[in-house]
Each structure stands twice: as C-alpha cells, then as structure tokens.
Design a protein around this motif. Sequence first.
Motif, PDB file in Angstrom:
ATOM      1  N   TRP A  32       0.324  -1.506  -0.203  1.00 20.07           N
ATOM      2  CA  TRP A  32      -0.197   0.242   0.119  1.00 20.07           C
ATOM      3  C   TRP A  32       0.739   1.423  -0.221  1.00 20.07           C
ATOM      4  O   TRP A  32       0.372   2.278  -0.956  1.00 20.07           O
ATOM      5  CB  TRP A  32      -1.355  -0.335   1.102  1.00 20.07           C
ATOM      6  N   PRO A  33       1.813   1.728   1.091  1.00 25.00           N
ATOM      7  CA  PRO A  33       2.774   2.770   0.890  1.00 25.00           C
ATOM      8  C   PRO A  33       3.559   2.765  -0.389  1.00 25.00           C
ATOM      9  O   PRO A  33       3.503   3.722  -1.114  1.00 25.00           O
ATOM     10  CB  PRO A  33       4.223   2.579   1.702  1.00 25.00           C
ATOM     11  N   VAL A  38       4.778   8.975  -4.217  1.00 26.56           N
ATOM     12  CA  VAL A  38       4.821   9.896  -2.942  1.00 26.56           C
ATOM     13  C   VAL A  38       3.919  11.581  -3.362  1.00 26.56           C
ATOM     14  O   VAL A  38       4.520  11.765  -3.642  1.00 26.56           O
ATOM     15  CB  VAL A  38       6.095   9.920  -2.239  1.00 26.56           C
ATOM     16  N   GLN A  42       1.857  16.432   0.216  1.00 24.25           N
ATOM     17  CA  GLN A  42       1.359  15.156   1.877  1.00 24.25           C
ATOM     18  C   GLN A  42       2.342  15.405   2.560  1.00 24.25           C
ATOM     19  O   GLN A  42       2.643  15.398   3.941  1.00 24.25           O
ATOM     20  CB  GLN A  42       1.083  14.470   1.672  1.00 24.25           C
ATOM     21  N   PHE A  43       3.451  15.552   1.793  1.00 25.42           N
ATOM     22  CA  PHE A  43       5.095  15.049   2.510  1.00 25.42           C
ATOM     23  C   PHE A  43       5.797  16.919   1.866  1.00 25.42           C
ATOM     24  O   PHE A  43       6.955  15.558   1.332  1.00 25.42           O
ATOM     25  CB  PHE A  43       6.239  14.056   2.167  1.00 25.42           C
ATOM     26  N   PHE A  88      14.234   7.404   3.335  1.00 20.38           N
ATOM     27  CA  PHE A  88      12.280   8.795   4.476  1.00 20.38           C
ATOM     28  C   PHE A  88      11.829   7.947   5.541  1.00 20.38           C
ATOM     29  O   PHE A  88      11.456   8.913   6.658  1.00 20.38           O
ATOM     30  CB  PHE A  88      11.578   9.132   3.160  1.00 20.38           C
ATOM     31  N   ASN A  89      11.993   6.739   5.793  1.00 19.12           N
ATOM     32  CA  ASN A  89      11.151   6.084   7.132  1.00 19.12           C
ATOM     33  C   ASN A  89      11.869   5.201   8.029  1.00 19.12           C
ATOM     34  O   ASN A  89      12.824   5.069   7.764  1.00 19.12           O
ATOM     35  CB  ASN A  89       9.952   4.923   6.422  1.00 19.12           C
ATOM     36  N   VAL A  95       5.551   2.641   8.095  1.00 16.16           N
ATOM     37  CA  VAL A  95       5.882   1.937   6.057  1.00 16.16           C
ATOM     38  C   VAL A  95       7.929   1.592   6.138  1.00 16.16           C
ATOM     39  O   VAL A  95       7.735   0.878   5.234  1.00 16.16           O
ATOM     40  CB  VAL A  95       5.761   3.994   5.985  1.00 16.16           C
TER      41      VAL A  95
HETATM   42  C1  LIG Z   1       5.972   4.959   0.545  1.00 13.12           C
HETATM   43  C2  LIG Z   1       6.245   6.176   1.269  1.00 13.12           C
HETATM   44  N1  LIG Z   1       7.706   7.315   1.626  1.00 13.12           N
HETATM   45  C3  LIG Z   1       7.925   8.407   2.264  1.00 13.12           C
HETATM   46  C4  LIG Z   1       6.123   9.359   2.502  1.00 13.12           C
HETATM   47  C5  LIG Z   1       5.076   8.034   1.762  1.00 13.12           C
HETATM   48  C6  LIG Z   1       5.144   7.290   1.652  1.00 13.12           C
HETATM   49  N2  LIG Z   1       3.983   6.606   0.772  1.00 13.12           N
HETATM   50  C7  LIG Z   1       2.949   7.147   0.935  1.00 13.12           C
HETATM   51  C8  LIG Z   1       2.075   6.239   0.101  1.00 13.12           C
HETATM   52  C9  LIG Z   1       1.962   6.741   2.565  1.00 13.12           C
HETATM   53  C10 LIG Z   1       2.683   6.155   3.171  1.00 13.12           C
HETATM   54  C11 LIG Z   1       1.846   6.717   4.332  1.00 13.12           C
HETATM   55  C12 LIG Z   1       0.914   7.206   5.178  1.00 13.12           C
HETATM   56  C13 LIG Z   1       0.254   8.260   3.389  1.00 13.12           C
HETATM   57  C14 LIG Z   1       1.071   7.645   2.500  1.00 13.12           C
HETATM   58  O1  LIG Z   1      -0.696   9.162   4.359  1.00 13.12           O
HETATM   59  C15 LIG Z   1      -0.828   9.363   5.606  1.00 13.12           C
HETATM   60  C16 LIG Z   1      -0.828   8.105   6.629  1.00 13.12           C
HETATM   61  O2  LIG Z   1       0.482   7.603   6.219  1.00 13.12           O
END
Ligand SMILES: Cc1ncccc1N[C@@H](C)c1ccc2c(c1)OCCO2
Length: 116
Positions: A32-33, A38, A42-43, A88-89, A95
């Motif tokens: 899902w991530p 990305v 949002q980021f 990043f995580n 994630v």
């Molecule tokens: C792979 C990745 N790396 C860094 C940041 C994001 C993401 N994925 C997004 C889809 C994502 C991953 C997790 C989330 C989200 C979105 O939105 C809100 C809640 O949690």
Amino acid sequence: NEKKEKSKPLINKEFAAARTILDEMELHEDSWPFLLPVDTKQFPTYKKVIKKPMDLSTIRSKLEGGSYKTKDDFSVDVRLIFDNCETFNEDESPVGRAGHNMRAYFDSQWADLNSS
Ligand SMILES: Cc1ncccc1N[C@@H](C)c1ccc2c(c1)OCCO2
C-alpha cells in the motif's frame, strides 16, 4: 577496441517474468505505501530528500511502455522504491516495516526467476 555492447531488448520471457513479479507485488498486503507516487503536497520534504522517486504504478507504465531494455533495468527501479523508503522512513514505522517486507518478498521472487 571493444564494440560497445548494446543492451539486449527485453525478450518476451523476461518481460513476462517481470510482469508476473510486478503483479504479485501489487497484490501483497504490504504494498500500500508503494502503489502510487508519494504525494509531495502531503510530504513537502520528500522531493528535496529523495532525488529519484519511484513507485509500482510508474514501474507498471515503464514496463508496459517498453522502457526497460533488460529485466535487470526493471530490478533497479524496484530496488529504488525500497532504498527511498529506507532513506525517508524509520525501520520501525509502518511504512519502514512494509518496505523491508516488500524488499524481502521481491528478492525472493527475483532469486527464483534467476535460478529457473
Ligand atoms: C512510501 C512512502 N514513503 C514516504 C512517505 C510516504 C510514502 N507512502 C505514502 C503512500 C504514504 C504512506 C503512509 C501514509 C500516507 C502516505 O498518508 C498518511 C498516512 O500514512
């Protein structure tokens, strides 16, 4: 002097094998991530930190669009997803953990393909 070796076109067998692995990764519960790019709204720091964003939908478009000349070119983009994820995580975040799980899953499928 050596003639520069042209990369071989992705032959049908290799294409089919890469497509199958991609199908399986998209269905994995921990994908899902990684399904879509990305969202940098949002980021906001993501674009600055991650120089080469990659995700499964982009790989799908590249594979179906003939952008990969070899199955190894395909694997480079897949691994980029998981390397970006580690950058990043936190490992212990949802994630981060999903990224480790998906990398292990890919590595196993990739090994099977290359041993067959
Ligand atoms: C792979 C990745 N790396 C860094 C940041 C994001 C993401 N994925 C997004 C889809 C994502 C991953 C997790 C989330 C989200 C979105 O939105 C809100 C809640 O949690």
